[in-house]
Design a protein around this motif. Structure first.
Motif, PDB file in Angstrom:
ATOM      1  N   ALA A 177       0.223  -0.314 -10.227  1.00 15.86           N
ATOM      2  CA  ALA A 177      -1.086  -0.087 -10.053  1.00 15.86           C
ATOM      3  C   ALA A 177      -1.687  -1.727  -9.375  1.00 15.86           C
ATOM      4  CB  ALA A 177      -1.849  -0.007 -11.322  1.00 15.86           C
ATOM      5  N   THR A 178      -0.907  -2.650 -10.095  1.00 17.43           N
ATOM      6  CA  THR A 178      -1.227  -4.086  -9.536  1.00 17.43           C
ATOM      7  C   THR A 178      -1.066  -4.368  -8.175  1.00 17.43           C
ATOM      8  OG1 THR A 178      -1.054  -4.864 -12.130  1.00 17.43           O
ATOM      9  CG2 THR A 178      -0.890  -6.450 -10.373  1.00 17.43           C
ATOM     10  N   MET A 179       0.457  -3.982  -8.009  1.00 16.28           N
ATOM     11  CA  MET A 179       0.736  -3.963  -6.609  1.00 16.28           C
ATOM     12  C   MET A 179       0.013  -3.411  -5.602  1.00 16.28           C
ATOM     13  SD  MET A 179       4.964  -4.199  -6.451  1.00 16.28           S
ATOM     14  CE  MET A 179       5.229  -2.855  -7.578  1.00 16.28           C
ATOM     15  N   SER A 180      -0.442  -2.097  -5.813  1.00 18.02           N
ATOM     16  CA  SER A 180      -1.472  -1.333  -5.066  1.00 18.02           C
ATOM     17  C   SER A 180      -2.501  -1.975  -4.583  1.00 18.02           C
ATOM     18  CB  SER A 180      -1.510   0.059  -5.724  1.00 18.02           C
ATOM     19  OG  SER A 180      -2.235   0.790  -4.723  1.00 18.02           O
ATOM     20  N   SER A 181      -3.169  -2.820  -5.712  1.00 19.74           N
ATOM     21  CA  SER A 181      -4.284  -3.466  -5.567  1.00 19.74           C
ATOM     22  C   SER A 181      -4.229  -4.731  -4.628  1.00 19.74           C
ATOM     23  CB  SER A 181      -4.935  -4.148  -7.148  1.00 19.74           C
ATOM     24  OG  SER A 181      -5.143  -2.818  -7.603  1.00 19.74           O
ATOM     25  N   LEU A 182      -2.971  -5.033  -4.486  1.00 16.38           N
ATOM     26  CA  LEU A 182      -2.927  -6.392  -3.486  1.00 16.38           C
ATOM     27  C   LEU A 182      -2.580  -6.230  -2.135  1.00 16.38           C
ATOM     28  CD1 LEU A 182      -0.758  -8.544  -6.031  1.00 16.38           C
ATOM     29  CD2 LEU A 182      -3.195  -8.756  -5.698  1.00 16.38           C
ATOM     30  N   ILE A 183      -2.832  -4.994  -1.612  1.00 17.33           N
ATOM     31  CA  ILE A 183      -2.312  -4.636  -0.438  1.00 17.33           C
ATOM     32  C   ILE A 183      -3.340  -3.520   0.098  1.00 17.33           C
ATOM     33  CG2 ILE A 183      -0.027  -4.882  -0.604  1.00 17.33           C
ATOM     34  CD1 ILE A 183       0.349  -1.951  -0.696  1.00 17.33           C
ATOM     35  N   THR A 184      -3.652  -3.312   1.259  1.00 17.01           N
ATOM     36  CA  THR A 184      -4.551  -2.648   2.020  1.00 17.01           C
ATOM     37  C   THR A 184      -4.038  -0.982   1.926  1.00 17.01           C
ATOM     38  OG1 THR A 184      -3.334  -2.910   4.115  1.00 17.01           O
ATOM     39  CG2 THR A 184      -5.316  -4.172   3.459  1.00 17.01           C
ATOM     40  N   LYS A 185      -4.931  -0.215   2.128  1.00 15.49           N
ATOM     41  CA  LYS A 185      -4.982   1.166   2.267  1.00 15.49           C
ATOM     42  C   LYS A 185      -3.616   1.693   3.346  1.00 15.49           C
ATOM     43  CE  LYS A 185      -9.072   2.610   0.261  1.00 15.49           C
ATOM     44  NZ  LYS A 185     -10.408   3.542   0.454  1.00 15.49           N
ATOM     45  N   ASN A 186      -3.675   1.040   4.375  1.00 17.76           N
ATOM     46  CA  ASN A 186      -2.609   1.369   5.275  1.00 17.76           C
ATOM     47  C   ASN A 186      -1.215   0.774   4.936  1.00 17.76           C
ATOM     48  OD1 ASN A 186      -3.260  -1.246   6.105  1.00 17.76           O
ATOM     49  ND2 ASN A 186      -3.472  -0.954   8.036  1.00 17.76           N
ATOM     50  N   GLU A 187      -1.156   0.164   3.819  1.00 21.40           N
ATOM     51  CA  GLU A 187       0.052  -0.392   3.442  1.00 21.40           C
ATOM     52  C   GLU A 187       0.908   0.362   2.475  1.00 21.40           C
ATOM     53  OE1 GLU A 187       0.533  -5.074   4.209  1.00 21.40           O
ATOM     54  OE2 GLU A 187      -1.515  -4.528   3.135  1.00 21.40           O
ATOM     55  N   GLN A 188       0.082   1.314   1.788  1.00 20.08           N
ATOM     56  CA  GLN A 188       0.425   1.873   0.586  1.00 20.08           C
ATOM     57  C   GLN A 188       1.847   2.784   0.638  1.00 20.08           C
ATOM     58  OE1 GLN A 188      -1.208   1.611  -2.325  1.00 20.08           O
ATOM     59  NE2 GLN A 188      -2.771   0.093  -1.540  1.00 20.08           N
ATOM     60  N   GLY A 189       2.100   3.417   1.748  1.00 21.19           N
ATOM     61  CA  GLY A 189       3.079   4.246   1.863  1.00 21.19           C
ATOM     62  C   GLY A 189       4.263   3.323   2.091  1.00 21.19           C
ATOM     63  N   ARG A 190       4.235   2.441   3.047  1.00 28.61           N
ATOM     64  CA  ARG A 190       5.269   1.469   3.184  1.00 28.61           C
ATOM     65  C   ARG A 190       5.828   0.643   2.035  1.00 28.61           C
ATOM     66  NH1 ARG A 190       2.664  -0.779   8.604  1.00 28.61           N
ATOM     67  NH2 ARG A 190       0.797   0.243   7.830  1.00 28.61           N
ATOM     68  N   LEU A 191       4.564   0.131   1.341  1.00 30.22           N
ATOM     69  CA  LEU A 191       5.100  -0.397   0.025  1.00 30.22           C
ATOM     70  C   LEU A 191       5.773   0.301  -1.084  1.00 30.22           C
ATOM     71  CD1 LEU A 191       4.808  -3.037  -1.846  1.00 30.22           C
ATOM     72  CD2 LEU A 191       2.860  -2.020  -2.934  1.00 30.22           C
ATOM     73  N   PHE A 192       5.198   1.883  -1.374  1.00 26.63           N
ATOM     74  CA  PHE A 192       5.848   2.315  -2.295  1.00 26.63           C
ATOM     75  C   PHE A 192       7.179   3.016  -1.639  1.00 26.63           C
ATOM     76  CE2 PHE A 192       1.665   2.427  -4.082  1.00 26.63           C
ATOM     77  CZ  PHE A 192       1.920   1.895  -5.515  1.00 26.63           C
ATOM     78  N   GLY A 193       7.353   2.940  -0.529  1.00 29.67           N
ATOM     79  CA  GLY A 193       8.578   3.433   0.338  1.00 29.67           C
ATOM     80  C   GLY A 193       9.821   2.312  -0.107  1.00 29.67           C
ATOM     81  N   ILE A 194       9.183   1.149  -0.125  1.00 27.39           N
ATOM     82  CA  ILE A 194      10.431   0.272  -0.305  1.00 27.39           C
ATOM     83  C   ILE A 194      10.762   0.170  -1.911  1.00 27.39           C
ATOM     84  CG2 ILE A 194      10.652  -2.486  -0.663  1.00 27.39           C
ATOM     85  CD1 ILE A 194      10.797  -1.629   2.249  1.00 27.39           C
ATOM     86  N   ILE A 195       9.666   0.323  -2.769  1.00 24.43           N
ATOM     87  CA  ILE A 195       9.929   0.411  -3.975  1.00 24.43           C
ATOM     88  C   ILE A 195      10.945   1.440  -4.372  1.00 24.43           C
ATOM     89  CG2 ILE A 195       8.790   0.855  -6.251  1.00 24.43           C
ATOM     90  CD1 ILE A 195       6.447  -0.583  -5.129  1.00 24.43           C
TER      91      ILE A 195
END
Length: 481
Positions: A385-403
């Motif tokens: 939740a914290t990481m998701s709050s630190l990035i934009t909506k158009n980065e959510q998939g890429r961030l959670f893909g890396i995770i």
């Protein structure tokens, strides 16, 4: 397509449109909790059938005395089963890693969040259908058992399902509600686990493999239908003008995934993201290690029967789900505790459970450890939740893909580490692996504590995440928020 349907009782009202991917994850994970013990039991059965006759195998599987009298044959079948389980694990995990890191993570950022939710469900359906056919034709070659995991892996597998669900929730929620919504998502896993643990053995023993795989197919089929008819295809951006080749598209997605994690960001946000991903992977290292050795440790050291072990795991999942549905929303919205405080509580709770389990010499202490460790579901939800709050909506998939991709590799490494370490240290100290896991969680605790005290405090409440560059302007430098 989700529509606003208001239901109310007196002064309380709830919009059914607020229910999004939670049922998908529940159905997916319930089927998964049925699948893994069922496929393992089926492999044991097929390995035995390919080496001995049907009568011998039926007695070997269900008669403890016969199993003891034929220890050599049982050890052979168990060893071969372990070998095939490793094969299906690799067949599922390796393709799913590459699909998520190269393709599915960024795909949701480009075309919308709906397709990445559906694809893993379709892959799971193929795996369950393959399992059903392998159960129906027991004499078929064992190599056919690999078809289902491979199809599932090339659809992203369970890591793609988690990635797509977390991306969807991260996209549609506000910073104030992210932890609560992520907690509900985590709770779906635990509730599905509670039901799956209690029902998998009953289905296999009383109804057989074909029936159990059929239930999985129906369950995941419902998830696909629900996703197709109810979920909105929420978008972030879709400004790609060119039509690159397939390989170019894959490598562009890979480059953008890493770029959006390590790109220069204002006020040390990049450092926070890297440290939180590290903490999540340390958490995954311990969780996977516990899953791999728990049954062996408790059966050999504490004389746990399969039924007792099932009750223990069922209680574990139930308490974790209850905490995520009740305690977390209460602490977040009524007491106003920050996410990192709750994450620290969860890590302390998890480490304490490992210490108690590693030192336990009676069964009741293990159950006490489960109760003390009931907050251990919070760190994963809180960090995401914290990481998701630190990035934009158009980065959510890429961030959670890396995770998701990093956690899948960590899971494999954990399996290799703990399965080698447990037998090597058992005579020295049976609970050594649990003490090691507690020590790893202490490291994660101090990482999160440092984040809370020195980095996240420096990120002001009005921090605005930078927009991730699209494919058309990726060469432009990001500006500070």
């Amino acid at each position: 397509m989700a529509t606003h349907i208001i239901i109310g009782f007196r002064h309380y009202h709830f919009d059914l449109a607020n229910i999004t991917v939670e049922p998908v994850l529940f159905l997916y994970m319930f089927a998964s909790f049925l699948y893994f013990p069922t496929i393992q039991a089926l492999i044991f059965h097929k390995v035995c059938l390919h080496s001995f006759n049907t009568t011998f195998c039926e007695v070997l599987e269900y008669n403890t005395t016969f199993k003891h009298d034929h220890q050599k044959e049982n050890d052979f079948v168990t060893s071969e089963t372990s070998y095939w389980i490793l094969k299906i694990t690799l067949a599922l995990t390796l393709p799913s890693f590459f699909m998520v890191i190269f393709f599915l993570g960024s795909l949701g950022d480009v075309i919308g969040r709906k397709i990445p939710v559906i694809l893993p469900c379709l892959g799971a359906f193929a795996a369950y259908l393959s399992g059903l056919l392998n159960a129906k034709y027991e004499s078929a070659s064992l190599y056919y058992i690999l078809i289902g995991p491979l199809l599932n892996g090339f659809s992203g597998g369970y890591i793609a399902c988690l990635m797509s669900v977390y991306s969807y929730v991260g996209h549609i929620t506000t910073p104030d509600t992210k932890l609560t919504r992520m907690g509900i998502v985590e709770a779906m896993i635990f509730i599905a686990g509670t039901i799956g643990v209690f029902t998998s053995g009953l289905m296999i023993d009383n109804q057989g493999y074909v029936f159990t795989f059929s239930v999985m197919c129906v369950t995941i089929g419902l998830a696909v239908i629900y996703s197709a008819l109810w979920l909105d295809n929420v978008h972030s951006y879709n400004d790609i003008q060119e039509r690159p080749g397939f390989c170019s598209m894959l490598f562009r997605f890979l480059r953008e995934s890493f770029q959006c994690v390590v790109m220069p960001r204002s006020r040390r946000v990049g450092a926070a993201l890297v440290l939180m991903i590290l903490a999540l992977n340390l958490l995954m290292l311990c969780t996977t290690g516990d899953m791999d050795i728990a049954m062996l440790y408790m059966r050999k050291t504490l004389n746990f029967s399969p039924t007792t072990f099932g009750f223990m795991k069922g209680l574990d999942y139930f308490l974790r789900g209850l905490i995520m549905l009740t305690f977390v929303p209460l602490m977040r919205h009524k007491v106003k505790l920050k996410e990192m405080i709750l994450v620290l509580l969860g890590l302390f709770s998890y480490a304490a459970e490992f210490v108690i389990t590693g030192a336990a010499r009676t069964q009741w202490l293990v159950f006490l450890g489960v109760v003390i460790g009931m907050f251990k579901g919070i760190p994963s939800a809180g960090l995401r939740a914290t990481m998701s709050s630190l990035i934009t909506k158009n980065e959510q998939g890429r961030l959670f893909g890396i995770i998701a991709a990093s956690e899948s590799i960590t899971s494999l490494l954990s399996t290799l580490l703990f399965n080698e370490l447990y037998p090597a240290t058992y005579d020295l100290y049976p609970g050594f692996c649990y003490m090691l896991a507690a020590g790893i969680l202490v490291i994660a605790f101090f990482i999160v504590l440092s984040l809370h005290c020195f980095i996240l405090q420096d990120i002001s409440s009005n921090y605005r995440p930078m927009e991730c560059p699209s494919s058309n302007d990726e060469e432009e430098n990001a500006t500070d928020g």
